[in-house]
Design a protein around this motif. Structure first.
Motif, short mmCIF file in Angstrom:
data_model
loop_
_atom_site.label_atom_id
_atom_site.label_comp_id
_atom_site.label_asym_id
_atom_site.label_seq_id
_atom_site.Cartn_x
_atom_site.Cartn_y
_atom_site.Cartn_z
N LEU A 121 0.83 -1.20 0.00
CA LEU A 121 0.00 0.00 0.00
C LEU A 121 0.86 1.25 0.00
O LEU A 121 0.49 2.28 -0.57
CB LEU A 121 -0.94 0.00 1.21
CG LEU A 121 -2.11 1.01 1.15
CD1 LEU A 121 -3.00 0.74 -0.06
CD2 LEU A 121 -2.93 0.97 2.43
N ALA A 122 2.04 1.18 0.61
CA ALA A 122 2.98 2.30 0.58
C ALA A 122 3.42 2.58 -0.85
O ALA A 122 3.55 3.75 -1.27
CB ALA A 122 4.18 2.01 1.46
N THR A 123 3.64 1.53 -1.62
CA THR A 123 4.01 1.69 -3.03
C THR A 123 2.87 2.34 -3.81
O THR A 123 3.10 3.21 -4.66
CB THR A 123 4.36 0.33 -3.65
OG1 THR A 123 5.46 -0.25 -2.94
CG2 THR A 123 4.72 0.46 -5.12
N VAL A 124 1.64 1.93 -3.50
CA VAL A 124 0.47 2.54 -4.14
C VAL A 124 0.40 4.02 -3.79
O VAL A 124 0.09 4.86 -4.65
CB VAL A 124 -0.83 1.82 -3.72
CG1 VAL A 124 -2.05 2.54 -4.28
CG2 VAL A 124 -0.81 0.37 -4.20
N ALA A 125 0.69 4.36 -2.54
CA ALA A 125 0.65 5.77 -2.11
C ALA A 125 1.61 6.62 -2.93
O ALA A 125 1.26 7.73 -3.36
CB ALA A 125 0.99 5.87 -0.62
N THR A 126 2.80 6.11 -3.14
CA THR A 126 3.79 6.86 -3.92
C THR A 126 3.32 7.09 -5.34
O THR A 126 3.41 8.21 -5.87
CB THR A 126 5.13 6.10 -3.93
OG1 THR A 126 5.59 5.93 -2.58
CG2 THR A 126 6.18 6.86 -4.73
N GLU A 127 2.78 6.05 -5.97
CA GLU A 127 2.28 6.19 -7.34
C GLU A 127 1.07 7.10 -7.40
O GLU A 127 0.90 7.88 -8.33
CB GLU A 127 1.94 4.81 -7.90
CG GLU A 127 1.39 4.83 -9.32
CD GLU A 127 2.36 5.40 -10.36
OE1 GLU A 127 1.90 5.86 -11.42
OE2 GLU A 127 3.59 5.40 -10.10
N LEU A 128 0.21 7.02 -6.38
CA LEU A 128 -0.97 7.88 -6.34
C LEU A 128 -0.54 9.35 -6.27
O LEU A 128 -1.17 10.22 -6.89
CB LEU A 128 -1.84 7.52 -5.13
CG LEU A 128 -3.09 8.38 -4.91
CD1 LEU A 128 -4.00 8.38 -6.14
CD2 LEU A 128 -3.85 7.89 -3.67
N GLY A 129 0.51 9.64 -5.51
CA GLY A 129 1.01 11.00 -5.46
C GLY A 129 1.40 11.51 -6.83
O GLY A 129 1.12 12.67 -7.19
N GLU A 130 2.02 10.65 -7.63
CA GLU A 130 2.41 11.02 -8.99
C GLU A 130 1.19 11.24 -9.87
O GLU A 130 1.14 12.20 -10.66
CB GLU A 130 3.30 9.94 -9.59
CG GLU A 130 4.64 9.75 -8.90
CD GLU A 130 5.55 10.97 -9.04
OE1 GLU A 130 5.44 11.70 -10.05
OE2 GLU A 130 6.37 11.19 -8.12
N ARG A 131 0.20 10.38 -9.73
CA ARG A 131 -1.02 10.52 -10.55
C ARG A 131 -1.77 11.79 -10.22
O ARG A 131 -2.27 12.48 -11.12
CB ARG A 131 -1.92 9.30 -10.34
CG ARG A 131 -1.33 7.97 -10.77
CD ARG A 131 -1.03 7.92 -12.26
NE ARG A 131 -0.55 6.62 -12.66
CZ ARG A 131 -1.32 5.65 -13.19
NH1 ARG A 131 -2.60 5.88 -13.41
NH2 ARG A 131 -0.79 4.49 -13.51
N LEU A 132 -1.87 12.11 -8.94
CA LEU A 132 -2.56 13.33 -8.54
C LEU A 132 -1.78 14.57 -8.98
O LEU A 132 -2.37 15.58 -9.37
CB LEU A 132 -2.78 13.34 -7.03
CG LEU A 132 -3.86 12.38 -6.51
CD1 LEU A 132 -3.84 12.33 -4.98
CD2 LEU A 132 -5.24 12.78 -7.01
#
Length: 320
Positions: A164-175
């Motif tokens: 989920l931490a990896t998802v958080a990092t990618e989500l930051g990029e998408r946003l």
């Protein structure tokens, strides 16, 4: 929630889509009003499909985004049927955060260029890794009765804090891409969230390192990522909480539980405990609730995961 879901659960989505244009033009529903308010405040609308993704999106989005959850508390995510307002929200969102295959209604409504499938950010594990004959019979029965389209992977990735931490990092990029004016804020909050999840991961690693048993008998196979990360062995009574296990499968799990000294059979808050209780009585074990976090808990993601850790430590005989 399991490895596949009935496409029939998307009933009403096509009708909602057909009415979308008229609804949007009217602009009288609360979803349209909220979107207008958000737009006037300069905040992008971000839609999260169900609770763990909503929690994560709120952490990363912070005050720069307006986050809306599609699945109400107490509702199984795969039971979701989209309303006209929700289809409107999806179509107007700057980004939709979801996991493909969990909610067919959402899969049908999202727009690829404005969506983020969290499963694409991590290494997934196969669904239903067991190969027992009883389970194979059960899967065939489920497909025949419910028309399931089986996923090739386990979608419950949020139960591993490190993933989920990896998802958080990618989500930051998408946003950041969706809202460049606040890009650094999204990236900074994503880093903070990833660090928080890293701390949670360390707590699980340490807390489950001294257990006397590593076998996790669960009502359904929702905890594969947790087992994979912390070197546990998941034995699910069923793949899908809506499917009754065959007598063969129950017998297999009971035999295995006795052989491996299992003292607790795990059930879930949104699933009937009946089957788990029957199995526990056969094994001479007790039952305990392990939350798969498919719906909002009484606290939040972090507190619920820490409650799960305490439950696991007691059930598996872990020493401090």
């Amino acid at each position: 929630m399991m490895s596949g879901f009935s496409r029939s659960r998307a009933v009403g989505v096509l009708a909602a889509a057909a009415l979308l244009t008229a609804t949007a033009a009217c602009g009288s529903d609360s979803g349209s009003a909220e979107s207008t308010t958000a737009a006037s405040a300069g905040k992008p609308e971000v839609v999260a499909a169900f609770y763990p993704l909503q929690w994560l999106t709120e952490q990363v989005g912070g005050s720069d985004a307006t986050v809306t959850g599609l699945t109400a508390p107490g509702v199984e995510p795969h039971d979701l049927e989209l309303s006209i307002q929700q289809v409107t929200e999806l179509k107007g969102a700057a980004l939709t955060v979801y996991i493909k295959g969990i909610q067919p209604a959402v899969d049908d409504a999202v727009e690829a260029e404005k969506s983020f499938d969290a499963a694409t950010a991590v290494t997934t594990i196969p669904a239903g890794e067991h190969a027992e004959e009883g389970h194979a019979e059960e899967e065939g029965h489920a497909e025949e009765e419910h028309g399931h389209e089986e996923l090739s992977y386990d979608p419950h990735l949020w139960l591993d804090p490190s993933r989920l931490a990896t998802v958080a990092t990618e989500l930051g990029e998408r946003l950041a891409t969706a809202d460049p004016a606040h890009a650094q804020g999204y990236k900074d909050r994503a880093a903070t969230t990833a660090a928080t999840l890293g701390t949670l991961d360390q707590e699980f690693t340490q807390g489950l390192s001294t257990c006397t048993t590593k076998t996790l008998v669960t009502a359904h196979e929702a905890f594969g990522y947790l087992a994979d990360r912390y070197k546990l062995k998941q034995v699910g009574i069923t793949l899908d909480p809506e499917t009754e296990p065959s007598p063969t499968r129950l017998s297999e799990v009971a035999k295995l539980a006795k052989a491996e000294g299992v003292t607790t059979i795990f059930t879930e808050s949104l699933v009937s405990p009946k089957v788990a209780e029957v199995l526990a009585s056969q094994v001479g074990a007790k039952t305990a609730v392990l939350d798969p976090l498919e719906s909002k808990p009484s606290g939040d993601y972090l507190s619920a995961m820490r409650d799960n850790l305490k439950t696991l430590q007691t059930a598996l005989g872990c020493t401090a």
